[in-house]
Design an enzyme around this catalytic site. Structure first.
Site, PDB file in Angstrom:
ATOM      1  N   ASP A   1       1.179  -1.178  -0.028  1.00 28.35           N
ATOM      2  CA  ASP A   1       0.234  -0.050  -0.079  1.00 28.35           C
ATOM      3  C   ASP A   1       0.834   1.327   0.090  1.00 28.35           C
ATOM      4  O   ASP A   1       2.103   1.154  -0.371  1.00 28.35           O
ATOM      5  CB  ASP A   1      -1.125  -0.198   1.113  1.00 28.35           C
ATOM      6  CG  ASP A   1      -2.293   0.563   0.985  1.00 28.35           C
ATOM      7  OD1 ASP A   1      -2.284   1.834   0.824  1.00 28.35           O
ATOM      8  OD2 ASP A   1      -3.366  -0.074   0.847  1.00 28.35           O
TER       9      ASP A   1
ATOM     10  N   HIS B   1      -4.341   5.855   3.368  1.00 22.34           N
ATOM     11  CA  HIS B   1      -4.992   4.477   2.585  1.00 22.34           C
ATOM     12  C   HIS B   1      -4.024   3.402   3.357  1.00 22.34           C
ATOM     13  O   HIS B   1      -4.792   2.518   3.681  1.00 22.34           O
ATOM     14  CB  HIS B   1      -4.558   4.690   1.344  1.00 22.34           C
ATOM     15  CG  HIS B   1      -5.283   3.651   0.550  1.00 22.34           C
ATOM     16  ND1 HIS B   1      -4.971   2.456   0.264  1.00 22.34           N
ATOM     17  CD2 HIS B   1      -6.376   3.713  -0.256  1.00 22.34           C
ATOM     18  CE1 HIS B   1      -5.666   1.773  -0.463  1.00 22.34           C
ATOM     19  NE2 HIS B   1      -6.768   2.591  -0.745  1.00 22.34           N
TER      20      HIS B   1
ATOM     21  N   SER C   1     -10.740  -1.019  -2.006  1.00 22.70           N
ATOM     22  CA  SER C   1      -9.605  -0.963  -1.475  1.00 22.70           C
ATOM     23  C   SER C   1      -9.795  -1.298   0.177  1.00 22.70           C
ATOM     24  O   SER C   1      -9.056  -1.850   1.006  1.00 22.70           O
ATOM     25  CB  SER C   1      -9.049   0.299  -1.344  1.00 22.70           C
ATOM     26  OG  SER C   1      -8.205   0.683  -2.224  1.00 22.70           O
TER      27      SER C   1
END
Length: 849
Positions: free
Chosen positions: A219, A285, A613
């Site tokens: 990521d 994220h 995601s």
């Protein structure tokens, strides 16, 4: 009898060759081996004169001849290097270079694959041989040398160098660099991980919360020291762990056991960008996805005061190894992704969670996640990937390879209710994750953006005179994010904002915690507000905050943004595979976006995010729980267990809906919504080994070189020697067929493995197949007498000798026993999904430029 030479009597070429290389290095050199091979010489060894090398055996006359040949090899190589060096004025670009398998002499000459790759690159690039020998990995033009994921390396090359390389016998293919993109407090309870009561233990109790399992996350960075990554009470990682954590000892612990950054490729594409060195999360994220998969328990977690509860990942007992491959404003470079997967495999991870992708990734031979994923499953490593966020358009799904689990997104049953009550008494449903207790719910003037698009994207309109003390209606869109609009309105003194979702989002609302009180509503509800505002001289409204509400019975709903099938690369395989929670997920972040003053300390550490995601790490964590409970199961068996036990009905026991209010089809849901409790004990699984994909790849039309590149490091194979396996016959947990030719019938082969009770009888059921189809299963009953016993069957699907009027028809095949229902989705199309779809795709279609 061999002739013993003295140094001064050697021909000048021999003297110079030995002087350059030395006797033993000469014998170990690639040139020596090549010359020996071409001269077909035999050798005998005698002592070399002490004046030359006292510890080395002598060279016989054949070796002297070889030395002359090698001299010309050396001379031509040095000349080529000089020529390349003098002409190295072109633009350098990053390429993935696929090479042939090394010959035996390559393995003998070079100590490892990196040295070999470096020598290949040196043969066409301007690099010092000494620098390569000292540290091949640090050669200026060699970015990565791959050991596991692909047979090749990534390098910076000019067009001229690439042309020269293409003439080499070791060269197979060059693929230009490509950049990919990145695609909780309640979901553990919602998914049944905790169990409804102490007497009905959930999946956590049956799997020890994934203890000892290592989840590798690729990521964009992670936040060390976050409470979700607290290692208190965690055992040390298993002895197989070989990785490293580049943070200091206070950040690295028994929870976050690995953290590294892969930036070598990105730094060439983004000149002037600083190498991050440490994989710090600059966005939200990476921290969010990591904590969703395996975050520790954090009591009191919330998103701006909403969703209060104890945060935990799906596998809170598992270890985390983080690999940073994505960077803010730069994306995720293919070669960095490959390098991270390469290292993760050697580090000892059990699963990979990859919320990265590209719906135009191209064929599997050039896609880093497909390439790395295949190498991973060869080692028994499960790979969970995001389906992409390009829905609701069809044929947008990413990460299509059948050895990957491709995860779509759906809603949960939690809502943060913030309704809008108009001055005429009409109440409109909305949501908000910022519901301050200090907000006074009273009627206030209601105004709208007077600009043409109504998106509140023009600062000159959003002045204090226009909005102070008022509630402002804003449509999503324009040149600002909704968070930016909220911040501007807050600074201008607006009392609140009503955000209108985009039309394509339908009934699914994805609110954020804004800097001022807000309510986000469906697009179709805005029409009612507009009608009211047009009918009133002084329109008013107030926001009614109702807090967090659980148990929404119309859930899950397929997320509008979740990418849809059919797959472009393998339309005969249903993708996505499965759906998980991916809307309004509360999980860890470095710091939330758009907040004015968070109501409590933990509100600084958690935030709401939506996307596939978010869905993929949910499934990664659940896969870790299954792997802990069933350590011998293959990645395909774990995938099958999840796919054949999904929910296809919502909490009303009605078919799951899409965001537009219609029933969600299988190209949106895959096999259905994850049900971890049933997945722990599926009864039967559709198993596949890594080798089983080889004939499937050949039938797709991949050349031997491409197929061998995908299956690397497995031994090279020839497609001509493989059995024919159509896409429909790959032993997959779903069935997809095309009935476009008479007699409009097709047979599908499958095999199931008994992983339930030792003795069991399963009966086929096709009662959920529409009347326009005929589905016959032979045999219709399977009898098992032992665990791991395998039984085969054939499914005949026909449309009763007529072409189907409906383009897509869906049904279900179920194997039913006294304890289990093993369900496989069936998708039937009346014509090929794509015009150029063939049973065997041409090789040209699978050649990356």
């Amino acid at each position: 009898m061999p002739i013993e030479l003295v140094a001064q009597n050697k021909p000048p070429q021999i003297s110079l060759t030995v002087a350059i290389l030395g006797v033993q290095p000469f014998r170990q050199s690639l040139w020596y081996v090549m010359a020996k091979k071409h001269m077909h010489a035999s050798f005998c060894w005698t002592p070399w004169p002490s004046s030359i090398c006292s510890s080395s055996p002598a060279m016989d006359y054949r070796e002297q001849r070889l030395a002359v040949v090698v001299f010309f090899f050396l001379a031509s190589w040095l000349l080529a290097a000089v020529v390349v060096g003098h002409n190295d004025h072109g633009v350098h670009k990053n390429y993935l270079i696929i090479v042939r398998s090394p010959y035996e002499y390559d393995r003998r000459v070079y100590k490892d694959v990196s040295s070999w790759h470096a020598s290949l690159l040196a043969s066409v690039c301007d690099q010092a041989k000494e620098e390569l020998e000292a540290d091949p990995a640090n050669a200026p033009r060699l970015i990565y040398s791959y050991r596991n994921v692909v047979n090749g390396f990534s390098a910076r090359l000019t067009t001229e160098e690439l042309g020269k390389m293409a003439q080499a016998d070791w060269f197979v293919k060059a693929v230009p660099e490509k950049t990919y993109q990145l695609m909780t407090t309640h979901t553990p309870r919602m998914l049944g991980l905790t169990g409804p009561t102490i007497f009905h233990a959930g999946v956590w109790n049956r799997s020890n919360m994934g203890e000892g399992i290592i989840i590798g996350v690729l990521d964009g960075g992670i936040t060390p020291g976050h409470p979700s990554f607290d290692g208190t009470g965690m055992p040390p990682p298993p002895a197989k762990w070989k990785g490293r954590c580049d943070f200091n000892s206070s950040a690295c612990n028994n929870k976050l056991i690995g953290a590294r950054s892969f930036f070598e490729s990105a730094r060439w594409n983004w000149k002037g960008g600083d190498d991050p060195v440490l994989p710090i999360d600059e966005s939200e994220h990476g921290t969010h996805t990591s904590s969703t998969a395996a975050g520790a328990f954090v009591p009191g977690a919330n998103a701006m005061g909403s969703g209060m509860g104890t945060a935990a990942g799906m596998a809170p007992g598992a270890h985390l190894a983080f690999y940073q491959v994505c960077f803010v404003g730069k994306g995720c470079d293919r070669d960095d992704i490959l390098a991270a997967i390469d290292d993760a495999m050697e580090d000892g991870v059990d699963l990979l969670s990859i919320s990265i992708g590209d719906d135009n990734a191209g064929d599997f031979a050039a896609d880093p996640i497909a390439l790395g994923g295949y190498s991973a499953i060869m080692r028994g490593i499960f790979v969970s990937t995001a389906a992409g966020n390009n829905g609701p358009d069809v044929a947008t799904v990413a990460n299509e390879a059948p050895w990957l689990l491709t995860v779509g997104a759906a809603t949960t049953d939690r809502r943060a209710v913030a309704d809008v009550k108009l001055g005429n008494g009409l109440e409109i449903r909305g949501e908000s994750y910022y519901q301050p207790s200090t907000y006074v719910s009273k009627l206030r003037p209601l105004v709208r953006d007077t600009a043409a698009d109504g998106t509140c994207s023009d600062k000159s309109v959003l002045t204090s005179e226009q909005v102070s003390g008022k509630i402002v209606l804003c449509y999503t869109g324009g040149n600002m994010t909704n968070l930016q609009k909220g911040s501007i309105l807050h600074d201008a003194g607006a009392a609140a904002v009503i955000i209108v979702s985009q039309d394509w989002a339908g009934s699914v609302i994805s609110p954020k915690a804004h800097a001022l009180p807000a309510a986000q509503i469906e697009y179709k509800s805005a029409e009612k507000i507009q009608v009211y505002m047009n009918s009133s001289k002084n329109p008013t409204a107030r926001l009614v905050f109702r807090g967090t509400v659980l148990g929404n019975r119309v859930s899950p709903i397929a997320a509008p943004f979740s990418s849809r099938g059919p797959s472009k690369q393998n339309p005969g395989i249903l993708k996505p595979d499965i759906t998980g929670p991916g809307v309004n997920i509360i999980a860890a972040v470095p710091k939330p976006e758009g907040l004015a003053q968070p109501p409590n300390e933990l509100a600084y550490k958690f935030d709401i995010m939506s996307g596939t995601s978010m869905a993929a790490p949910h499934i990664s964590g659940i896969a870790a729980l299954i792997k802990k409970a069933h350590p011998t199961w293959s990645p395909a068996a774990i995938k099958s267990a999840m796919m054949t036990t999904t929910d296809i009905r919502d909490r009303r026991r009605m078919p799951i809906l899409d965001s537009d209010g219609h029933h969600a089809n299988m190209f949106a849901l895959g096999a259905g919504f994850i049900n971890p409790t049933r997945a722990m004990n599926p009864g039967l699984v559709y198993n596949l080994s890594a080798h089983d994909y080889i004939p499937y790849l050949c039938r797709l039309g991949y050349s031997d070189h491409e197929m061998n590149s995908i299956i690397h490091p497995a031994p090279p194979m020839l497609c001509a020697q493989q059995p024919v396996v159509e896409q429909k016959d790959l032993n997959y947990p779903s069935i997809t067929v095309v009935l476009d030719e008479e007699p409009y019938a097709v047979n599908v082969s499958r095999a199931v493995t008994n992983v339930g009770n030792g003795k069991a009888v399963y009966t086929a059921s096709t009662d959920e197949v529409p009347a326009t189809l005929s589905v016959t299963v032979t045999p219709s009953r399977l009898r098992f007498s032992a665990v791991n016993e395998v039984q085969t069957f054939t499914v005949t699907i026909s449309s009763k000798n007529v072409r189907l009027k409906k383009r897509i028809t869906e049904g279900q095949l179920k194997w039913v026993s006294g304890k289990h229902v093993v369900r496989s989705p069936i998708v039937v199309s009346s014509k090929k999904f794509f015009q150029n779809q063939k049973n065997t795709t041409s090789t040209d279609q699978h050649t990356a430029g």
